[in-house]
Write a protein that holds these residues in place. Structure first.
Motif, short mmCIF file in Angstrom:
data_model
loop_
_atom_site.label_atom_id
_atom_site.label_comp_id
_atom_site.label_asym_id
_atom_site.label_seq_id
_atom_site.Cartn_x
_atom_site.Cartn_y
_atom_site.Cartn_z
N THR A 196 0.83 -1.21 0.00
CA THR A 196 0.00 0.00 0.00
C THR A 196 0.86 1.26 0.00
N GLY A 197 2.16 1.10 -0.23
CA GLY A 197 3.06 2.24 -0.23
C GLY A 197 3.69 2.52 1.12
N TYR A 198 3.41 1.67 2.12
CA TYR A 198 4.00 1.84 3.45
C TYR A 198 5.32 1.07 3.55
N GLN A 199 6.34 1.72 4.13
CA GLN A 199 7.65 1.09 4.29
C GLN A 199 7.78 0.60 5.73
N LEU A 200 8.06 -0.68 5.87
CA LEU A 200 8.17 -1.28 7.20
C LEU A 200 9.42 -0.77 7.91
N TYR A 201 9.26 -0.30 9.16
CA TYR A 201 10.43 0.19 9.90
C TYR A 201 10.43 -0.24 11.36
N HIS A 202 9.42 -1.02 11.77
CA HIS A 202 9.33 -1.45 13.16
C HIS A 202 8.81 -2.88 13.19
N HIS A 203 9.50 -3.76 13.96
CA HIS A 203 9.13 -5.17 14.03
C HIS A 203 9.50 -5.69 15.41
N VAL A 204 8.50 -6.08 16.19
CA VAL A 204 8.76 -6.65 17.52
C VAL A 204 8.07 -8.01 17.61
N PHE A 205 8.86 -9.00 18.03
CA PHE A 205 8.42 -10.39 18.10
C PHE A 205 8.32 -10.77 19.58
N PHE A 206 7.10 -11.04 20.06
CA PHE A 206 6.87 -11.48 21.44
C PHE A 206 6.70 -13.00 21.43
N VAL A 207 7.37 -13.68 22.35
CA VAL A 207 7.26 -15.14 22.43
C VAL A 207 7.26 -15.57 23.89
#
Length: 382
Positions: free
Chosen positions: A136-147
Motif C-alpha cells: 500500500t506504499g508503506y515502508q516497514l520500519y518497526h518489528h517486535v516479536f513477542f514469544v
C-alpha cells in the motif's frame, strides 16, 4: 485527520525521562496483573489486538493518535519483559533494532529451550508479507516479536508512508497460515486500493504465480517490457489478448506503488528451488516489492488472473477514553498528572499484594467505565 479517529500520524520527539520511568513502572504492574489473570497466552492475544494495544498505549500516557503509540509502547514492554521473569520476552524494535531480531530470538531460544530457527523463519516471513505480499506504499520500519515460554508468539510491526505522514500497524498472533488472510488486525487509514496477494480472493492468483515463476525468467522479462511499452503507446503486431481500455489505468496503479523491475537472480533461485508454495516464494532472497509488482502485472494482463485490490485494514480504533487515566504526553485530553500517575501505580502495587477476592471487587469498576463516554470536543489531533 477524520474527527474522532486514531490514525497514527508520524511524530518525532521523545518521551521525557520522568514520564518514561512512570510508563515502565505502570507497564510492569499491568503485565503482572494480566499474566496472573489470563496467563502468557492471554497477554499475547491482547498484544495482537489493535484496539487493546492502542488502549494500553493511552493508559500509560503516550499520545493517543501517533505513530509513537507503537514504537514507544512496544519498546517499554520489551524493556520490562527483559528485566522481569514473566515467561514472555520480546525481540526486535524500531529501525536498526528490528534487524537484530534473529540474534535476539536466538538468545530467547536458549533461555526457553525453543526451536529458534522456526521463529526466525516466522519473523522473516511476516516481514516479507507486510512488505511484499501486501503493498500500500508503506515502508516497514518497526518489528517486535513477542514469544512465551511455551513457544506461542505475537508480532507487532509498523510501516510508514512519508508522503502523507502516516503510519499503519500490523498485528499477528500465533498462526500457521501466513499467506491467506493471516492478520489478527491492521490499524491505519484504509486506502482506496492495495496490492493484496494474501486475500482468500487471491487463491487462484497464488497458484498461477507459482506456475509462472517456474518458467524461464527471460520470458517473464520480455512480457514485462512489452507491458511497460503498452503504457507508452506501443501496440505489438500480435497482441497478447484483446485490447482493454482499462489496462492503462491498471498499469498506472501498479506504478503508483513503485517501480516495476524484475530481479532475475531471485527468479532463477525460485526456479532452481522449485518452490511449492507462496510462503517459500516470499522467502526467496531478492524477491522484493518491485519484482512482485512486475510478476503481478504479467498475471493480470497476460494470464487474466487477478490479486485482490482490497485494503485489509480492519477498522480504525477509537480507544480515546483510556487517555483520561493519567493524561497524554502531548497534553491531550490534558497534560500528564504526575500525582495521579503515582497514585495509580501505588494503588496497583497494593492490589498485587492482596488476594484474588479483593481484585474481583475492583473489576466492578469496569461496569461504570463501560457506560462512560468522553466529550467529543476534547478529542483532537496531537
Amino acid at each position: 485527520m477524520r474527527r474522532g479517529i486514531a490514525e497514527l500520524p508520524l511524530h518525532g520527539g521523545h518521551v521525557p525521562p520522568w514520564l518514561a520511568l512512570r510508563m515502565k513502572r505502570l507497564s510492569k504492574l499491568l503485565l503482572r496483573l494480566l499474566i496472573d489473570e489470563y496467563g502468557t497466552e492471554g497477554l499475547l492475544e491482547r498484544l495482537a489486538d489493535p484496539i487493546w494495544f492502542q488502549a494500553l498505549n493511552n493508559l500509560i500516557g503516550m499520545d493517543w493518535d501517533s505513530s509513537g503509540s507503537t514504537t514507544v509502547t512496544a519498546g517499554i514492554l520489551k524493556e520490562v519483559l527483559s528485566e522481569e521473569d514473566f515467561g514472555v520476552r520480546a525481540a526486535g524494535g524500531k529501525g536498526a533494532r528490528s534487524r537484530r531480531t534473529p540474534e535476539e530470538l536466538r538468545q530467547i531460544g536458549k533461555i526457553y529451550e525453543l526451536d529458534v530457527e522456526k521463529y526466525i523463519k516466522t519473523s522473516k516471513l511476516v516481514a516479507k508479507v507486510d512488505t511484499v505480499a501486501l503493498q500500500t506504499g508503506y515502508q516497514l520500519y518497526h518489528h517486535v516479536f513477542f514469544v512465551d515460554r511455551e513457544g506461542r508468539w505475537a508480532i507487532v510491526q509498523q510501516g510508514m508512508k512519508p508522503d502523507i505522514k502516516m503510519a499503519r500497524r500490523y498485528h499477528w498472533f500465533d498462526t500457521n497460515t501466513f499467506t491467506m488472510d493471516p492478520h489478527k488486525g491492521i490499524i491505519g487509514i484504509k486506502m482506496n486500493y492495495a496490492l493484496n496477494t494474501i486475500s482468500r480472493e487471491a487463491k487462484e492468483y497464488q497458484k498461477t504465480l507459482l506456475d509462472v515463476v517456474s518458467e524461464d525468467p527471460r520470458k517473464i522479462e520480455r512480457e514485462v517490457e512489452t507491458l511497460k511499452a503498452v503504457e507508452e503507446g506501443y501496440r505489438p503486431l500480435v497482441y497478447y489478448k484483446p485490447w482493454d481500455a482499462d489496462e492503462i489505468p491498471l498499469l498506472r496503479r501498479y506504478k503508483s506503488l513503485g517501480k516495476l523491475e524484475l530481479n532475475r537472480k531471485a527468479l532463477e533461485i525460485a526456479r532452481e528451488l522449485s518452490v511449492s508454495n507462496y510462503d517459500e516464494l516470499l522467502l526467496v532472497k531478492g524477491l522484493g516489492p518491485s519484482t512482485l509488482r512486475a510478476l503481478s502485472l504479467v498475471l493480470e494482463l497476460v494470464y487474466d488472473v487477478h490479486p485482490s485490490w482490497k485494503d485489509p485494514v480492519t477498522h480504525p480504533p477509537d480507544p480515546f477514553k483510556f487517555a483520561y487515566a493519567v493524561g497524554g504526553k502531548d497534553r491531550v485530553p490534558f497534560p500528564i498528572e504526575r500525582r495521579t500517575y503515582d497514585e495509580l501505580n501505588s494503588f496497583l502495587e497494593l492490589l498485587l499484594e492482596k488476594g484474588k477476592r479483593e481484585r474481583d471487587l475492583v473489576k466492578q469498576v469496569t461496569r461504570i467505565s463501560k457506560r462512560w463516554r468522553f466529550p467529543e470536543e476534547e478529542k483532537r489531533a496531537t
